[in-house]
Design a protein around this motif. Sequence first.
Motif, PDB file in Angstrom:
ATOM      1  N   ALA A   1       0.853  -1.180   0.000  1.00  0.00           N
ATOM      2  CA  ALA A   1       0.000   0.000   0.000  1.00  0.00           C
ATOM      3  C   ALA A   1       0.894   1.237   0.000  1.00  0.00           C
ATOM      4  CB  ALA A   1      -0.901   0.010   1.222  1.00  0.00           C
TER       5      ALA A   1
ATOM      6  N   CYS B   1       2.480   7.450   9.103  1.00  0.00           N
ATOM      7  CA  CYS B   1       1.278   7.430   9.913  1.00  0.00           C
ATOM      8  C   CYS B   1       0.212   6.714   9.098  1.00  0.00           C
ATOM      9  CB  CYS B   1       0.849   8.851  10.235  1.00  0.00           C
ATOM     10  SG  CYS B   1      -0.719   8.884  11.066  1.00  0.00           S
ATOM     11  N   VAL B   2      -0.366   5.695   9.675  1.00  0.00           N
ATOM     12  CA  VAL B   2      -1.212   4.802   8.894  1.00  0.00           C
ATOM     13  C   VAL B   2      -2.624   4.724   9.459  1.00  0.00           C
ATOM     14  CG1 VAL B   2      -1.497   2.430   8.103  1.00  0.00           C
ATOM     15  CG2 VAL B   2       0.791   3.421   8.259  1.00  0.00           C
TER      16      VAL B   2
ATOM     17  N   VAL C   1      -7.582   0.825   7.151  1.00  0.00           N
ATOM     18  CA  VAL C   1      -8.796   0.769   6.333  1.00  0.00           C
ATOM     19  C   VAL C   1      -8.944  -0.554   5.593  1.00  0.00           C
ATOM     20  CG1 VAL C   1      -8.877   3.259   5.919  1.00  0.00           C
ATOM     21  CG2 VAL C   1      -7.659   1.779   4.317  1.00  0.00           C
TER      22      VAL C   1
ATOM     23  N   LEU D   1      -2.421  14.431  -3.955  1.00  0.00           N
ATOM     24  CA  LEU D   1      -3.615  13.642  -4.292  1.00  0.00           C
ATOM     25  C   LEU D   1      -3.379  12.156  -4.061  1.00  0.00           C
ATOM     26  CD1 LEU D   1      -4.559  15.438  -7.610  1.00  0.00           C
ATOM     27  CD2 LEU D   1      -5.643  15.716  -5.383  1.00  0.00           C
TER      28      LEU D   1
HETATM   29  C1  FAD Z   1       0.280   8.713  -2.611  1.00  0.00           C
HETATM   30  C2  FAD Z   1      -0.517   8.121  -1.508  1.00  0.00           C
HETATM   31  C3  FAD Z   1      -0.200   8.381  -0.209  1.00  0.00           C
HETATM   32  C4  FAD Z   1      -0.911   7.823   0.833  1.00  0.00           C
HETATM   33  N1  FAD Z   1      -0.546   8.107   2.116  1.00  0.00           N
HETATM   34  C5  FAD Z   1      -1.175   7.512   3.134  1.00  0.00           C
HETATM   35  C6  FAD Z   1      -0.752   7.702   4.467  1.00  0.00           C
HETATM   36  O1  FAD Z   1       0.202   8.411   4.737  1.00  0.00           O
HETATM   37  N2  FAD Z   1      -1.412   7.091   5.448  1.00  0.00           N
HETATM   38  C7  FAD Z   1      -2.476   6.276   5.195  1.00  0.00           C
HETATM   39  O2  FAD Z   1      -3.027   5.719   6.134  1.00  0.00           O
HETATM   40  N3  FAD Z   1      -2.921   6.067   3.957  1.00  0.00           N
HETATM   41  C8  FAD Z   1      -2.288   6.670   2.914  1.00  0.00           C
HETATM   42  N4  FAD Z   1      -2.714   6.430   1.619  1.00  0.00           N
HETATM   43  C9  FAD Z   1      -3.879   5.570   1.409  1.00  0.00           C
HETATM   44  C10 FAD Z   1      -3.459   4.122   1.498  1.00  0.00           C
HETATM   45  O3  FAD Z   1      -2.584   3.841   0.461  1.00  0.00           O
HETATM   46  C11 FAD Z   1      -4.655   3.198   1.390  1.00  0.00           C
HETATM   47  O4  FAD Z   1      -5.486   3.396   2.488  1.00  0.00           O
HETATM   48  C12 FAD Z   1      -4.170   1.776   1.376  1.00  0.00           C
HETATM   49  O5  FAD Z   1      -3.607   1.484   0.130  1.00  0.00           O
HETATM   50  C13 FAD Z   1      -5.232   0.768   1.635  1.00  0.00           C
HETATM   51  O6  FAD Z   1      -4.593  -0.487   1.544  1.00  0.00           O
HETATM   52  P1  FAD Z   1      -5.070  -1.728   2.347  1.00  0.00           P
HETATM   53  O7  FAD Z   1      -4.352  -2.896   1.830  1.00  0.00           O
HETATM   54  O8  FAD Z   1      -5.011  -1.500   3.792  1.00  0.00           O
HETATM   55  O9  FAD Z   1      -6.566  -1.793   1.944  1.00  0.00           O
HETATM   56  P2  FAD Z   1      -7.177  -2.760   0.880  1.00  0.00           P
HETATM   57  O10 FAD Z   1      -7.620  -3.948   1.603  1.00  0.00           O
HETATM   58  O11 FAD Z   1      -6.322  -2.886  -0.298  1.00  0.00           O
HETATM   59  O12 FAD Z   1      -8.357  -1.926   0.401  1.00  0.00           O
HETATM   60  C14 FAD Z   1      -9.309  -1.303   1.201  1.00  0.00           C
HETATM   61  C15 FAD Z   1      -9.941  -0.338   0.305  1.00  0.00           C
HETATM   62  O13 FAD Z   1      -8.962   0.566  -0.141  1.00  0.00           O
HETATM   63  C16 FAD Z   1      -8.941   0.663  -1.518  1.00  0.00           C
HETATM   64  N5  FAD Z   1      -7.577   0.989  -1.942  1.00  0.00           N
HETATM   65  C17 FAD Z   1      -6.655   0.157  -2.428  1.00  0.00           C
HETATM   66  N6  FAD Z   1      -5.549   0.845  -2.728  1.00  0.00           N
HETATM   67  C18 FAD Z   1      -5.754   2.126  -2.397  1.00  0.00           C
HETATM   68  C19 FAD Z   1      -4.967   3.320  -2.477  1.00  0.00           C
HETATM   69  N7  FAD Z   1      -3.763   3.334  -2.974  1.00  0.00           N
HETATM   70  N8  FAD Z   1      -5.496   4.446  -2.021  1.00  0.00           N
HETATM   71  C20 FAD Z   1      -6.728   4.471  -1.520  1.00  0.00           C
HETATM   72  N9  FAD Z   1      -7.498   3.383  -1.439  1.00  0.00           N
HETATM   73  C21 FAD Z   1      -7.040   2.230  -1.883  1.00  0.00           C
HETATM   74  C22 FAD Z   1      -9.485  -0.596  -1.985  1.00  0.00           C
HETATM   75  O14 FAD Z   1     -10.082  -0.450  -3.231  1.00  0.00           O
HETATM   76  C23 FAD Z   1     -10.503  -0.911  -0.947  1.00  0.00           C
HETATM   77  O15 FAD Z   1     -11.717  -0.270  -1.182  1.00  0.00           O
HETATM   78  C24 FAD Z   1      -2.010   6.990   0.571  1.00  0.00           C
HETATM   79  C25 FAD Z   1      -2.354   6.721  -0.741  1.00  0.00           C
HETATM   80  C26 FAD Z   1      -1.617   7.273  -1.780  1.00  0.00           C
HETATM   81  C27 FAD Z   1      -1.991   6.972  -3.175  1.00  0.00           C
END
Ligand code: FAD
Lengths: 432, 285, 251, 340
Positions: free
Chosen positions: B62, B79-80, B83, B245
């Motif tokens: 992720a 910081c996570v 979700v 974004l």
């Molecule tokens: C550039 C960038 C920076 C980020 N920074 C942070 C951060 O600092 N802290 C933080 O907590 N989160 C951050 N996120 C969001 C984080 O990447 C997603 O919450 C995470 O990928 C979810 O992964 P998971 O395996 O836990 O969830 P999954 O089980 O994969 O999915 C849960 C849900 O999240 C969706 N999902 C999958 N990949 C992403 C994604 N890349 N972004 C958003 N939703 C997604 C899925 O479709 C699903 O609905 C960031 C995202 C991006 C693109």
Amino acid sequence: MTNNVKINVHHITRVEGHGNIKVDIRNGELKECKLEIVEAPRFFEAMVRGRPYYEAALITSRICGICSMGHQLASLAASEDAFGIQISAQERLLRRLLNCGEFFESHTLHIYFLAVPDFVGAKSVLPLVATHKDVVVRALKLKRLGHWVGDVIGGRLIHSMATHVKAITKIPTDEQLHEIIAKLKEAKAMLREDVSVLKRLKFPDFERETEYISLYKPGTYAFLAGNIYSSDTGETSYKNYREMTNEYLVDHSTAKRAKHHRDSFMVGALARFNNNHEWLSDDAKQLAEDLGLRAPCYNSYLNTVAQFVELMHVADDAMDAAQKLLNRERQLEDHTFPVHAGTGIGAVEVPRGILYHEYTYNDQGYMEKANCIIPTAQNLNNVENDFRALLPTITHKSQEEITLLLEMMVRAYDPCISCSAHILDVEFVDED
Amino acid sequence: MMQLDLQPKDEKLYLPDPVRIVEIKDFTDKERFFKLEILSGKSLGHQPGQFVQVSVLGIGEAPISISSPPTKDHFFDLCVRAVGNVTNKLHTLKVGDIFHIRGPFGHGFDADIQQRMQGKHLLFIAGGIGYVPLRSLINNVLPEHHRYKKISILYGCRTPKDRMYQDELAEITKMGGNVELFETVDRTDETWKGNVGVITTLVPKVELDPVNTITAICGPPIMYKFVLISLMERNIPKDNIYMSLERRMKCGVGKCGHCQMGGVYVCQSGPVFKYADVEHNEEVF
Amino acid sequence: MSKPKVAFFDFACCEGCQLCAIDLEPEQLLDLVSVVDIVEFREAMSETGDQLDIAFVEGSITRDSDIDRLKKIRERAKLVVALGACSMIAGINALKNFQTKAEYTQAVYPEDPNKYETTTAKAIGEIIQVDAFIPGCPIDTGEFLRVTKNLVLGKTPDIPTYPVCVECKRNENVCVYEKGIQCLGPVIRAGCNARCPSNGGYCFGCRGLIPEPNINSQQDIMQKYGLTYEKMLEKFKLFLQRNQEIFGDDQ
Amino acid sequence: MTKPEILITTKKSILKGLDQAHSTYRIIALTRNQERVIYDYINSSDEIELEYQPTVLSVKKFFFPQDEIILDYTVEGKVTPRIEAENLVLFGVRPCDLNGIKILDEAFAESHGDPNYLSRREKSIVIGIDCQKVCDKDAFCYKVDSNEAKGGFDIMLYDLEDRYVIQVASAKGQKFLERYFETTPGLPSDLEKALAKKKEGFKGLEPFKNLEKFPEIFEKNKDHPVWEEEGSRCLSCGSCIMVCPTCYCFDVADELALNLKKGQRMRRWDACMLSAFAEVAGGENFRPTAKERLHHRIDRKFNFLMAKHGQAVCVGCGRCVRACLADISPKVIAEKITGK
Ligand SMILES: Cc1cc2nc3c(=O)[nH]c(=O)nc-3n(C[C@H](O)[C@H](O)[C@H](O)COP(=O)(O)OP(=O)(O)OC[C@H]3O[C@@H](n4cnc5c(N)ncnc54)[C@H](O)[C@@H]3O)c2cc1C
Ligand code: SF4
Ligand code: SF4
Ligand code: SF4
């Protein structure tokens, strides 16, 4: 013990499906003795009505996960009979392979997983993993082999979608056929290894001569085609299957019952063995001899041994079929044909005995009427008659022992009550 | 004919490196802070605003923003928010546990942007977990606040309980001088004495000279639309607005296609974008 | 960490899904029991049994007397997983729902149509809350293992939301529409590796509809291939009776 | 580089050469497999179909397979990248697919080069055969200026009945040629003859008039009714993307072994036409409708990526047109937006 025995086995374990045994002996007299079937009825014969011919095998294979391929083969035979289709030599060879898959999967499951634990005092196969790991591993391999053949030829381990009226829609490659032969060779070696295991099992002493019914085609150990043969009345056309079964309903069971010349008869491995043993493969004959199984055999408990012998035979039969396929040009065959109205009957031997499907199609090839008679239903009366013969000889035993012997008897028939594969609960109910 | 170089340059593009958790803080029951040590001993070498692909072997990857400023040592912060699969698993780990990262990736607040910021009024607008990526820049500029005209930080959360980095926020409030912090919450409780309302209600509180103000925004998708309207009302040029974004990402290196917004890959051209560059991209908002 | 307790239960079905679930190589079976504790059936069945971590429920509900048993399973299990088409979408059992009770009971037990209890075949999700499902008739062994593993790891079971065509194309099949056969692949959930079209058949829908099927378009497509939507509807009946998108409200 | 010399060889010699190369390379060619013709591994040149028939999948699958493992790991944390590349010869790739390879090469080599793709490409020899007529009614390579290969091959063959005119485009192609094919010097007129035949075959089949301006035109037509018209029919079945030689989106997933002790990270083809492609945490979907997804896909072909690659990223192979049950075609969309 006493002159009063009351047994109520709610959900017999290690049979496929849900069934209960009820026995009530008062003052040495058998008051009640029945095998109850308590499955939810599923109405397949109604469900196929109005469905096109190419779905008949798809639907009826879902009657039972274990006999899935058996139902398909019976279904295809019934449809082909209705439409007057002669299948090709290639198709016949492929069906022999499918039949082999079915028998390996079903017979091994029954012998090793459902029946054997009785003889070693285990409640299921799981404890045997610790004590007899090599046997369990072999058993798993043999069962997988059955599924694997079903997968390679039929496209899936159960509920094949490649089978089709007239011709299958998938052709095995050379490599696959070679692999089938190699694996069957290995399987035969494993069966030989387990002769000693089987010989150590002490089957209860019991004899009751009954009527044995099976398919019959002199020269072959008939599985997929032939007439019907009764040890009482001899050969008759498969078209007369209704007379051979005389189905009726009884109060305590969702399965219909059958009778023919006497008030009960037996189908299945032992019946086939008794009627057709002379056409077993040489290795299967040798195996029977080594295990001391001789025709005619009147001990229903030995149905399990007959199944073991049959495994050797179907392995040989399938190796022969695979080799013949290798020796010829194989190609996908056209499976279309002119549809017309008609009625047809399919009678095939499945692991538990003869299975009959009878279909009536309209001129568009849609099902108007269907009738399926499963082997377990044919055997139920015979099980009860075996109980009646057995009980007076064992009333001196403890209730546990009696129950076990009755359960073992039920299991020996490998009943597929609504066709399933699980281990059930045993409950000893003493209502006094 | 042009010959393309097909030499695989980076055999290890998809190979993640191990990091060890050295500190954990729970900000809320969903958001957790990690201080991490890179086991190879190398420094991360990131720009503020970049992200890493966090790997939990067996679960997945992720993208997570780096929330600490660039350093020379081999530590960094994440910081996570829990979700989903990877983020939930991260929340079950303990100090001393090891997971993996790839990166840093993406285009952050690069040297050019930082150059542009010199001597200007910096306006940070963070919604919820959007504070995380901005923190790498905020904590980078705060120690040198005298080099900027002013630093204003606007931070909005759903409830007072959702406020992260509370110690640091308190420090910032204490700094005074040319550093100011405005906070708001959507829904209040008895502990809260501050502003209540959505984050756009904070924008009018900031005194600013539009052309000399550079803004950086990060928050949930719907926040951008409203914040941008209020910034337009204050006449801040589109060239002076940067936003970070988020999109779904699978590779982090511009191949997998998931993060594309119209023609741009967030993982390559972003996550930090200049508003003027993406204004007409329909898929941004 | 103690191993999660899992158990299997079945209602009206062929029990082929359980068969597929345990259709494992010996090593696989050993691996599986090293990760989960398969509660033996006798224990699983006793109504007073312990809490379960995962209950795999196979089969449809076809009589009211089964409802109670199903609810008890729900109470005992942390996670309930619908195993196979019968329990997930009522599967083949629901084919009888197209007939009246009088029609189908009369057809099978003409001597005594009212002898046995029976009612509309339903999916278990119509009665209790279901946490995950493993589609298919029968299920795919690999998918069963994957879902089980994911549940043990606390991961969401990743069952595809896209249709069978994706896998059919990846297998480089010639689309059966080219041969003039209706295939339900475009609206049926993938995950079977397009088993039927890849083996000379067509998809008849055993894994259920995808979340957002474009039924209207599916209807229009028939024209292009000179096929009828009625024939297609006939195919939908085989497994999809419970889908309101196609057959409207419960009858 | 000096002007490429013109060489001639017989078809027989080419087939013989391929059989010889078989000891060092796996050979891929157009071949019959049951009821279909596909690009597949062959054991002998007898299995080759020299006449082109459209295939369901392009040769993309050999460099960027449907599924591949990219990492192996143990729970103890030992991680190893997996890159599987073999010596491959792809024989008889047609111009549309060669242009497809060229586009994928550029995409995978750009910035962070993708090691898995590039390793396979590096170890492969691509031998193209030029087309002398359009293969079927759905192909429209000529509309997008793709009936000539702009790259993606090491050796190109031009058909002259029982002979081929050969052109070599790379050093590894040169080496391969010298090693396996017997050639004789040819004349410029030989090549002209082959090209003249091609011209004849494609007579009257012209590219889109304003092809170079496509990115601009598509940029301006974001609200064109065609998106709704075509998008409403879309099944979101992803077939178009699976078969496209220039689509390369993928998904990444971790899979632990059943004993939970070791595992693999894999990637597999994904498709922006599938509904969950742009969904993120909290269920927000950045492209929730089929219309938006179709728009995005076509924009990638004629707008965004076209600007980047300097050529239409749809190479007009017609595969998606054949695959689409709903009859959605990039050609038709382009015609509706930019005129015939
Ligand atoms: C550039 C960038 C920076 C980020 N920074 C942070 C951060 O600092 N802290 C933080 O907590 N989160 C951050 N996120 C969001 C984080 O990447 C997603 O919450 C995470 O990928 C979810 O992964 P998971 O395996 O836990 O969830 P999954 O089980 O994969 O999915 C849960 C849900 O999240 C969706 N999902 C999958 N990949 C992403 C994604 N890349 N972004 C958003 N939703 C997604 C899925 O479709 C699903 O609905 C960031 C995202 C991006 C693109
Ligand atoms: S055969 Fe069925 S699943 Fe395959 S592409 Fe055609 S419609 Fe889709
Ligand atoms: S192709 Fe269709 S019918 Fe066949 S297994 Fe897959 S979902 Fe079921
Ligand atoms: S968009 Fe369609 S026609 Fe164009 S290259 Fe892809 S598959 Fe071929």
